[in-house]
Scaffold this active site. Structure first.
Site, PDB file in Angstrom:
ATOM      1  N   ARG A   1     -48.610 -24.479  28.718  1.00  0.00           N
ATOM      2  CA  ARG A   1     -48.874 -24.327  30.145  1.00  0.00           C
ATOM      3  C   ARG A   1     -50.122 -25.100  30.552  1.00  0.00           C
ATOM      4  O   ARG A   1     -51.119 -25.155  29.810  1.00  0.00           O
ATOM      5  CB  ARG A   1     -49.073 -22.840  30.457  1.00  0.00           C
ATOM      6  CG  ARG A   1     -49.227 -22.479  31.930  1.00  0.00           C
ATOM      7  CD  ARG A   1     -47.960 -22.706  32.690  1.00  0.00           C
ATOM      8  NE  ARG A   1     -47.947 -21.961  33.959  1.00  0.00           N
ATOM      9  CZ  ARG A   1     -47.121 -22.226  34.952  1.00  0.00           C
ATOM     10  NH1 ARG A   1     -46.250 -23.212  34.842  1.00  0.00           N
ATOM     11  NH2 ARG A   1     -47.139 -21.506  36.058  1.00  0.00           N
TER      12      ARG A   1
ATOM     13  N   THR B   1     -38.083 -27.389  37.866  1.00  0.00           N
ATOM     14  CA  THR B   1     -38.154 -27.099  36.433  1.00  0.00           C
ATOM     15  C   THR B   1     -36.846 -27.484  35.736  1.00  0.00           C
ATOM     16  O   THR B   1     -35.863 -27.832  36.375  1.00  0.00           O
ATOM     17  CB  THR B   1     -38.513 -25.614  36.203  1.00  0.00           C
ATOM     18  OG1 THR B   1     -39.729 -25.321  36.925  1.00  0.00           O
ATOM     19  CG2 THR B   1     -38.732 -25.261  34.750  1.00  0.00           C
TER      20      THR B   1
ATOM     21  N   GLU C   1     -43.553 -28.144  37.978  1.00  0.00           N
ATOM     22  CA  GLU C   1     -43.596 -27.174  39.071  1.00  0.00           C
ATOM     23  C   GLU C   1     -42.581 -27.532  40.143  1.00  0.00           C
ATOM     24  O   GLU C   1     -41.409 -27.600  39.842  1.00  0.00           O
ATOM     25  CB  GLU C   1     -45.007 -27.006  39.635  1.00  0.00           C
ATOM     26  CG  GLU C   1     -45.181 -26.050  40.796  1.00  0.00           C
ATOM     27  CD  GLU C   1     -44.446 -24.696  40.663  1.00  0.00           C
ATOM     28  OE1 GLU C   1     -44.412 -23.976  41.657  1.00  0.00           O
ATOM     29  OE2 GLU C   1     -43.901 -24.370  39.610  1.00  0.00           O
TER      30      GLU C   1
ATOM     31  N   ASP D   1     -49.303 -22.361  41.435  1.00  0.00           N
ATOM     32  CA  ASP D   1     -48.770 -21.108  40.905  1.00  0.00           C
ATOM     33  C   ASP D   1     -49.848 -20.031  40.823  1.00  0.00           C
ATOM     34  O   ASP D   1     -49.545 -18.872  40.562  1.00  0.00           O
ATOM     35  CB  ASP D   1     -48.165 -21.317  39.509  1.00  0.00           C
ATOM     36  CG  ASP D   1     -46.714 -21.750  39.578  1.00  0.00           C
ATOM     37  OD1 ASP D   1     -46.167 -21.839  40.693  1.00  0.00           O
ATOM     38  OD2 ASP D   1     -46.122 -22.005  38.510  1.00  0.00           O
TER      39      ASP D   1
ATOM     40  N   SER E   1     -46.522 -17.787  35.272  1.00  0.00           N
ATOM     41  CA  SER E   1     -45.224 -18.444  35.368  1.00  0.00           C
ATOM     42  C   SER E   1     -44.123 -17.397  35.357  1.00  0.00           C
ATOM     43  O   SER E   1     -44.346 -16.240  34.988  1.00  0.00           O
ATOM     44  CB  SER E   1     -45.040 -19.397  34.183  1.00  0.00           C
ATOM     45  OG  SER E   1     -43.712 -19.879  34.110  1.00  0.00           O
ATOM     46  N   SER E   2     -42.912 -17.814  35.741  1.00  0.00           N
ATOM     47  CA  SER E   2     -41.728 -16.973  35.585  1.00  0.00           C
ATOM     48  C   SER E   2     -40.769 -17.533  34.542  1.00  0.00           C
ATOM     49  O   SER E   2     -39.672 -17.000  34.359  1.00  0.00           O
ATOM     50  CB  SER E   2     -40.993 -16.852  36.924  1.00  0.00           C
ATOM     51  OG  SER E   2     -41.770 -16.152  37.859  1.00  0.00           O
TER      52      SER E   2
END
Length: 592
Positions: free
Chosen positions: A125, A411, A431, A451, A476-477
């Site tokens: 990340r 993504t 992103e 984010d 993040s998801s």
């Protein structure tokens, strides 16, 4: 470096049910709702029909573009590992699907190695620059418009993808590092055909045209998008790839490439503060996955700073007590229960999950079986709860501010299984669509810092866990997921889609594990769910017709394009592989 977690020890982690069912049986096969070709999301499917279930006996890879899948398959045919296949595929995705992922961004990766039965999570990340402050996206004490934040140098975080891939390859690669770069180098130099999806997204992105370097590559002289099938070459990217192939990730994080990245960010009309020291100092991390039992399966996902693993496990734990597998796929009852579980999981996600190196994330408490059971008990079978309130599993509720940061639907995702039975699931991103639109040496830079919470505090003045801090990783998801059955890998799955990733992955898991659908049929199911706002139904599909009935149950409903990009592989008991690719994108599952 985080310690490796063996599958045996992972099995002890935060179980979502008391014990797995004895034995395994494949129940009756509910029919999947018919979803015709014309019902597909036009933004993503571009007129293509549904995919067939892919089969293989040795190895398989599934990605969001056929050229990337072919690159991964080539490495597997050379005797390479899943890690080799993932790197080759990712580099090609950067070239042919540049709007979604690339070396200017980051990724999360889940990897199971059969030889030692070990499961690892890798965190690539992006991080905030060392000079980043909580007022980064504020003007006059208020958050600036989200689009203004995205399309600026302020949004660019320190890229982490190459450092993460290099770390994982050092531990799990079989082929030489430089070999993995050749497919992307060849395509960049010889050119590749512009796909329908790349054409559509390029034509519809006004912000891209306002960035001279990006416009010079993605657009024709008159400002229009390159037509479908145009052979697009990227010699600048090929040069970067050759440098990294020879010099490793250091060639990207130091020297001329790093200087050009910093110059582009700081030279933007709204300049950022990324520095060469930020690039030089970036480190990828290993993180213990989060795991839990769901029926007879063990489901493992990415730990914070991603919220994906926790939220998916919470949803599954809540749904289990409502017998979702007894409902027909995508039926009214299924959509209702699924959406209500999503509200509860997203409420917790928004309050508690952030970078664990900066904030206490109560992972164990959030996945405690008693807590998940109590949250699931809030779901009524006949009425929506509306907006769900977060729970308080660790006594932190009063201290944590509300974070309503959006995550935009871009993504990419890929999965692979190799000849040795190793399995990989990786979600990768810059992103939002085309990232920050800042184009350097043939690749785009991320806008990952949006984010973070743009304000840093909520209306009550409480600090938001996911606020900007120097060196911090934004929440993040992303939810790369591996599922195990009887201690052996059974399923690798994940999806792009911003904050909706959690719903896309959970839906696919339910489709396979509860409704006994094959992986392609589970991916094909219409998308639905709630992110603790409206109940969202995929436009043009069977679930859209449920809107009136859901409204009568108290749901606020939105029917909208809901473009997932799920890719998955299921490993059957006899070792045969079944693969699926989301027809809403351009991907393929390929295997031998």
């Amino acid at each position: 470096m985080a310690p490796c977690r063996t599958l045996a020890s992972a099995a002890l982690a935060w179980l979502l049910v008391a014990a797995p069912q004895a034995g395994w049986t494949r129940g009756p096969q509910p029919a999947a709702p018919a979803v015709a070709q014309e019902d597909r999301n036009p933004e993503a499917a571009s007129g293509r029909g549904a995919h067939s279930l892919a089969h293989a006996s040795k190895h398989m890879v599934a990605t969001a573009n056929p050229l990337a899948s072919e690159a991964g398959q080539r490495m597997l045919r050379k005797g390479g590992s899943v890690m080799d296949a993932a790197i080759a595929a990712q580099l090609v995705l950067n070239l042919v699907e540049p709007q979604s992922s690339g070396i200017g961004g980051g990724a999360f990766l889940m990897l199971y190695t059969a030889a030692d039965q070990t499961l690892r999570g890798y965190d690539g990340r992006e991080t905030a620059p060392a000079s980043a402050g909580a007022d980064r996206f504020l003007k006059g004490g208020k958050a600036i418009p989200f689009d203004d934040a995205v399309n600026s140098g302020l949004s660019v975080g320190t890229p982490g993808l190459l450092r993460m891939l290099e770390l994982a390859h050092r531990q799990h690669g079989k082929l030489p590092w430089a070999t993995l770069f050749q497919p992307a180098i060849d395509l960049a130099e010889q050119g590749f055909p512009v796909s329908p999806r790349l054409h559509t997204l390029t034509a519809g992105n006004r912000a891209l045209a306002r960035q001279p370097a990006a416009a010079a590559y993605f657009l024709q002289a008159d400002g229009s998008a390159w037509p479908v099938g145009h052979r697009l070459k990227n010699p600048a990217f090929a040069e970067v790839l050759r440098a990294v192939a020879a010099g490793g990730a250091d060639a990207f994080h130091t020297g001329p490439i790093a200087r050009d990245i910093v110059a582009a960010v700081r030279g933007h009309a709204v300049p950022g503060d990324l520095s060469e020291a930020d690039l030089r100092g970036y480190q990828a991390r290993e993180r213990d996955p989060v795991c839990g039992r769901y029926r007879m399966y063990q489901v493992c996902g990415m730990a914070p700073p991603s919220s994906g693993g926790i939220a998916v496990l919470q949803m599954l734990g809540m749904l289990e007590q409502h017998a979702l597998r007894e409902q027909q796929p995508a039926s009214l009852a299924a959509v209702h229960f699924f959406s209500e579980a999503g509200r509860l999981a997203y409420a917790d996600r928004d309050r508690y999950v952030a970078d664990p190196d900066f904030v206490d994330v109560p992972v164990k408490a959030m996945l405690d079986p008693a807590y998940v059971q109590a949250r699931g008990a809030l779901i009524r079978p006949d009425r929506s709860m509306g907006e769900a309130a977060p729970g308080d599993p660790a006594g932190l509720l009063a201290q944590r501010g509300v974070d309503a940061t959006p995550e935009l639907p871009s993504t990419s995702h890929l999965v692979a299984v190799d000849d040795d039975g190793n399995a990989l699931s990786m979600t990768t991103t810059i992103e939002s669509e085309f990232g920050s639109k800042i184009f350097v040496r043939g690749f785009l830079l991320n806008n990952e810092l949006t984010d973070f919470s743009l304000s840093g505090t909520d209306d009550a003045g409480r600090a938001v866990a996911n606020r900007v801090e120097p060196g911090k990783r934004p929440r993040s998801s992303m939810a790369p997921t591996l599922v195990f059955r009887s201690g052996q890998p059974y399923m690798a799955v994940g999806s792009p889609g911003g904050s909706a990733i959690i719903n896309y992955v959970a839906k696919t898991l339910v489709g396979v594990l509860d409704w006994n659908l094959d992986i392609q049929a589970a991916i094909d199911l219409p998308n639905f769910g709630s992110r603790n706002k409206a109940t969202e139904l995929e436009e043009g599909t069977a679930v859209a017709t449920l809107a009136p009935a859901l409204q009568r149950m108290g749901h606020a409903v939105q029917v909208l394009p809901f473009p997932s990009g799920v890719h998955g592989i299921v490993i059957q008991r006899d070792g045969l592989l079944e693969g699926g690719a989301d027809p809403r994108r351009e991907g393929r599952a390929l295997g031998d």
